[in-house]
Design an enzyme around this catalytic site. Structure first.
Site, PDB file in Angstrom:
ATOM      1  N   ASP A  53      63.057 -53.827 -40.632  1.00  0.00           N
ATOM      2  CA  ASP A  53      62.340 -53.066 -39.816  1.00  0.00           C
ATOM      3  C   ASP A  53      61.147 -53.861 -39.195  1.00  0.00           C
ATOM      4  O   ASP A  53      60.300 -54.502 -39.758  1.00  0.00           O
ATOM      5  CB  ASP A  53      61.668 -51.993 -40.433  1.00  0.00           C
ATOM      6  CG  ASP A  53      60.571 -51.126 -39.830  1.00  0.00           C
ATOM      7  OD1 ASP A  53      60.979 -50.696 -38.564  1.00  0.00           O
ATOM      8  OD2 ASP A  53      59.652 -50.669 -40.399  1.00  0.00           O
ATOM      9  N   MET A  57      53.980 -53.399 -32.638  1.00  0.00           N
ATOM     10  CA  MET A  57      52.943 -53.088 -33.023  1.00  0.00           C
ATOM     11  C   MET A  57      52.327 -53.657 -34.382  1.00  0.00           C
ATOM     12  O   MET A  57      51.028 -53.358 -34.984  1.00  0.00           O
ATOM     13  CB  MET A  57      52.534 -51.397 -32.984  1.00  0.00           C
ATOM     14  CG  MET A  57      53.424 -50.770 -33.970  1.00  0.00           C
ATOM     15  SD  MET A  57      53.148 -48.988 -34.018  1.00  0.00           S
ATOM     16  CE  MET A  57      51.576 -49.016 -35.183  1.00  0.00           C
ATOM     17  N   TYR A  58      53.389 -54.066 -35.213  1.00  0.00           N
ATOM     18  CA  TYR A  58      53.097 -54.571 -36.500  1.00  0.00           C
ATOM     19  C   TYR A  58      52.229 -56.004 -36.412  1.00  0.00           C
ATOM     20  O   TYR A  58      52.403 -56.589 -35.587  1.00  0.00           O
ATOM     21  CB  TYR A  58      54.537 -54.745 -37.356  1.00  0.00           C
ATOM     22  CG  TYR A  58      55.212 -53.608 -37.712  1.00  0.00           C
ATOM     23  CD1 TYR A  58      54.759 -52.314 -37.540  1.00  0.00           C
ATOM     24  CD2 TYR A  58      56.358 -53.838 -38.203  1.00  0.00           C
ATOM     25  CE1 TYR A  58      55.503 -51.154 -37.801  1.00  0.00           C
ATOM     26  CE2 TYR A  58      57.154 -52.564 -38.730  1.00  0.00           C
ATOM     27  CZ  TYR A  58      56.709 -51.433 -38.475  1.00  0.00           C
ATOM     28  OH  TYR A  58      57.342 -50.238 -38.923  1.00  0.00           O
ATOM     29  N   PRO A  59      51.369 -56.048 -37.362  1.00  0.00           N
ATOM     30  CA  PRO A  59      51.255 -55.301 -38.692  1.00  0.00           C
ATOM     31  C   PRO A  59      50.360 -53.946 -38.430  1.00  0.00           C
ATOM     32  O   PRO A  59      49.741 -53.785 -37.215  1.00  0.00           O
ATOM     33  CB  PRO A  59      50.469 -56.205 -39.683  1.00  0.00           C
ATOM     34  CG  PRO A  59      49.831 -57.088 -38.785  1.00  0.00           C
ATOM     35  CD  PRO A  59      50.435 -57.296 -37.472  1.00  0.00           C
ATOM     36  N   GLY A  68      51.723 -58.271 -33.381  1.00  0.00           N
ATOM     37  CA  GLY A  68      52.687 -59.594 -33.208  1.00  0.00           C
ATOM     38  C   GLY A  68      52.963 -60.392 -34.346  1.00  0.00           C
ATOM     39  O   GLY A  68      53.802 -61.194 -34.331  1.00  0.00           O
TER      40      GLY A  68
END
Length: 85
Positions: A53, A57-59, A68
């Protein structure tokens, strides 16, 4: 040894994926790059998982200076891991 994961059809598509997915939303904020690489080594190399997954937008929590970073960690791991894409 690689695990044998139960597989499941993804929604109404023809894609079939494992029921287990490696979450990456904490990499780069709550977990270091080294910890991300350790988790990838275990999940992919030792257990045979091939489903992650990820999101642009992570983290999380989302901040401009870390956006990124999860993808950067996956990319650096792919470069050094020797795992086929």
């Amino acid at each position: 040894a690689a695990a044998s994961f139960r597989m499941r059809k993804l929604g109404s598509s023809d894609l079939v994926v494992p029921e287990v997915c490696l979450g990456t939303m904490t990499w780069g904020k709550q977990n270091t790059e080294a910890e991300a690489h350790q988790q990838l080594d275990y999940a992919v190399k030792e257990r045979g998982l091939n489903f992650m997954d990820t999101a642009e937008m992570y983290p999380v929590p989302t901040e401009p200076e870390t956006q990124g970073r999860t993808d950067q960690y996956i990319g650096s791991w792919l470069k050094q891991s020797g795992v086929a894409r």
